[in-house]
Design an enzyme around this catalytic site. Sequence first.
Site, PDB file in Angstrom:
ATOM      1  N   PRO A   1      57.580  81.395  68.997  1.00 20.99           N
ATOM      2  CA  PRO A   1      56.398  80.943  68.267  1.00 20.99           C
ATOM      3  C   PRO A   1      56.679  80.726  66.781  1.00 20.99           C
ATOM      4  CG  PRO A   1      56.303  83.316  68.616  1.00 20.99           C
ATOM      5  CD  PRO A   1      57.569  82.832  69.274  1.00 20.99           C
ATOM      6  N   GLY A   2      56.106  79.684  66.230  1.00 18.82           N
ATOM      7  CA  GLY A   2      56.212  79.448  64.783  1.00 18.82           C
ATOM      8  C   GLY A   2      54.825  79.463  64.162  1.00 18.82           C
TER       9      GLY A   2
ATOM     10  N   CYS B   1      51.953  58.359  44.826  1.00 20.85           N
ATOM     11  CA  CYS B   1      51.651  56.926  44.877  1.00 20.85           C
ATOM     12  C   CYS B   1      51.798  56.375  46.292  1.00 20.85           C
ATOM     13  CB  CYS B   1      52.555  56.196  43.905  1.00 20.85           C
ATOM     14  SG  CYS B   1      52.271  56.820  42.254  1.00 20.85           S
TER      15      CYS B   1
ATOM     16  N   TYR C   1      54.395  74.855  58.584  1.00 19.93           N
ATOM     17  CA  TYR C   1      54.716  73.450  58.337  1.00 19.93           C
ATOM     18  C   TYR C   1      54.078  72.955  57.042  1.00 19.93           C
ATOM     19  CZ  TYR C   1      56.148  74.145  63.128  1.00 19.93           C
ATOM     20  OH  TYR C   1      56.736  74.653  64.255  1.00 19.93           O
TER      21      TYR C   1
HETATM   22  N1  LLP Z   1      60.910  75.971  69.504  1.00 14.39           N
HETATM   23  C1  LLP Z   1      61.341  74.711  69.346  1.00 14.39           C
HETATM   24  C2  LLP Z   1      62.557  74.280  70.032  1.00 14.39           C
HETATM   25  C3  LLP Z   1      60.618  73.821  68.540  1.00 14.39           C
HETATM   26  O1  LLP Z   1      61.039  72.573  68.391  1.00 14.39           O
HETATM   27  C4  LLP Z   1      59.438  74.261  67.875  1.00 14.39           C
HETATM   28  C5  LLP Z   1      58.655  73.364  67.030  1.00 14.39           C
HETATM   29  C6  LLP Z   1      59.035  75.610  68.062  1.00 14.39           C
HETATM   30  C7  LLP Z   1      59.792  76.431  68.892  1.00 14.39           C
HETATM   31  C8  LLP Z   1      57.838  76.192  67.394  1.00 14.39           C
HETATM   32  O2  LLP Z   1      56.645  75.564  67.746  1.00 14.39           O
HETATM   33  P1  LLP Z   1      55.262  76.181  67.192  1.00 14.39           P
HETATM   34  O3  LLP Z   1      55.095  77.553  67.801  1.00 14.39           O
HETATM   35  O4  LLP Z   1      55.354  76.265  65.712  1.00 14.39           O
HETATM   36  O5  LLP Z   1      54.249  75.202  67.618  1.00 14.39           O
HETATM   37  N2  LLP Z   1      55.475  69.774  61.904  1.00 14.39           N
HETATM   38  C9  LLP Z   1      54.566  69.804  63.038  1.00 14.39           C
HETATM   39  C10 LLP Z   1      55.041  70.742  64.118  1.00 14.39           C
HETATM   40  C11 LLP Z   1      56.437  70.425  64.604  1.00 14.39           C
HETATM   41  C12 LLP Z   1      56.923  71.399  65.650  1.00 14.39           C
HETATM   42  C13 LLP Z   1      58.365  71.178  65.954  1.00 14.39           C
HETATM   43  N3  LLP Z   1      58.939  72.122  66.867  1.00 14.39           N
HETATM   44  C14 LLP Z   1      53.179  70.154  62.533  1.00 14.39           C
HETATM   45  O6  LLP Z   1      53.006  70.364  61.336  1.00 14.39           O
HETATM   46  O7  LLP Z   1      52.221  70.178  63.314  1.00 14.39           O
END
Ligand code: LLP
Length: 431
Positions: A289-290, A358, A386
Amino acid sequence: MTFDTSACSRPHTFFHRQGVELWCENVPLSRIAQEVERTTYIYSRAQIETNFMAYQSALADVPHQVCYAMKANSTVGILQILAKLGAGVDTVSGGEIARALRAGFTPHKIVYSGVGKTRKEIAYALKQGIGCFNVESEPELERINEIAQSLGLRAPISIRCNPDVDPKTHPYISTGLKNNKFGIPIAHAETIYLRAANMPGIEIKGIDAHIGSQIIDTQPYLDSVTRLIDTMDRLKARGLVLSHIDIGGGLGIQYRPEDVPPTPQTLLQPIKALLKARGFGDIKLLVEPGRSIVGNAGVLMTQVQYIKYGDTRNFCIVEGGMNDLIRPALYSAWMDIVPVVERHDIEPLVMDVVGPVCESSDFLGRARELAVKANDWLAVLDAGAYGASMACHYNSRVLPMEILVDGDQVIPLRDPETYEHLIQGERFLDL
Ligand code: LLP
């Protein structure tokens, strides 16, 4: 303490309103604004820890490892908090691995995902002794095998499978559909595992999938895990028993009242039950999780510069722009925007909250009703994930400041950048 969260619309967060003031833990944000006088991310340590512990307790009854996806927020201070709690980490570059190690993560708790791992990155990761490569293609597997052999090592791997599951999220952040670049089509996985089993530089550890981000439905996860289990079954029949299953990250957070994501507990309960029912109750369960660890633990605070009245639209022009927080510009993402100090002496006005960059896509929110004047401060909520990690210097703008609140302590997580930082590392021509 009970928090009145009505004005920031988020229950159970450590950002709360007391009277007209928005607070983070025991600190009013207006106090930080006076000190920093610049666009700043503010994080709650207690919120990060609470979010992480929700995963830990949801998994307490099975062998597990929570690997924080550091791309969501890779600021060293934030990483240190999670490393100290015993987290593992999901990385996607040599730079992330280096950062994670500096922040105190143990190498064997590092997993390394990503479709484009270079030779240098693979060799570096191997030398650091990371826990697992999440392999995203057959050529990558061959490359890892070759490099590991040349170093006299065996590379621990799992195959990242693409289960062709629709996570029902924004197309830019869906990763587990067959037209996405990620992972190996699950139908090919078995053959590739059997090849990998004969590679002297490879040690098979597990299986992996990550289907997308900001997912607020449990079913896509169950579909993905079912397909992984089907593959594990077939491998078992061929004598190949895996020691872990990594179900990826992607659990969403509540950006708007109608987004009601499951908690880690409600997401993981049926997954654990499914694994048990299919005879894999003892396998180590990894999650990545991120957003759900850091998203609601941060806000971006920025100062109103001007109110500009237009013929068709009004603009609230703030100091922070798309270079500080790109999610609205890149994904049309909705992020709540609230005043740091509410005022009741003027009527609210519907305005686009825009930055100084800009580009017409430089907005933080469209058509927001706000009662604010120039010099007031606004907070963009749920900006811990993010946000800072995607910030850049475009338009030669200094990076936003980052501050951690821990109870009543206010702790800077970086030096405020100066114009000198903007040219650091560049070489002047001898003209
Ligand atoms: N594991 C892998 C292999 C991933 O590519 C990602 C996110 C995660 C875990 C974590 O996912 P999370 O739990 O954070 O949803 N910049 C975008 C989100 C891009 C996510 C990319 N991969 C945003 O701001 O919504």
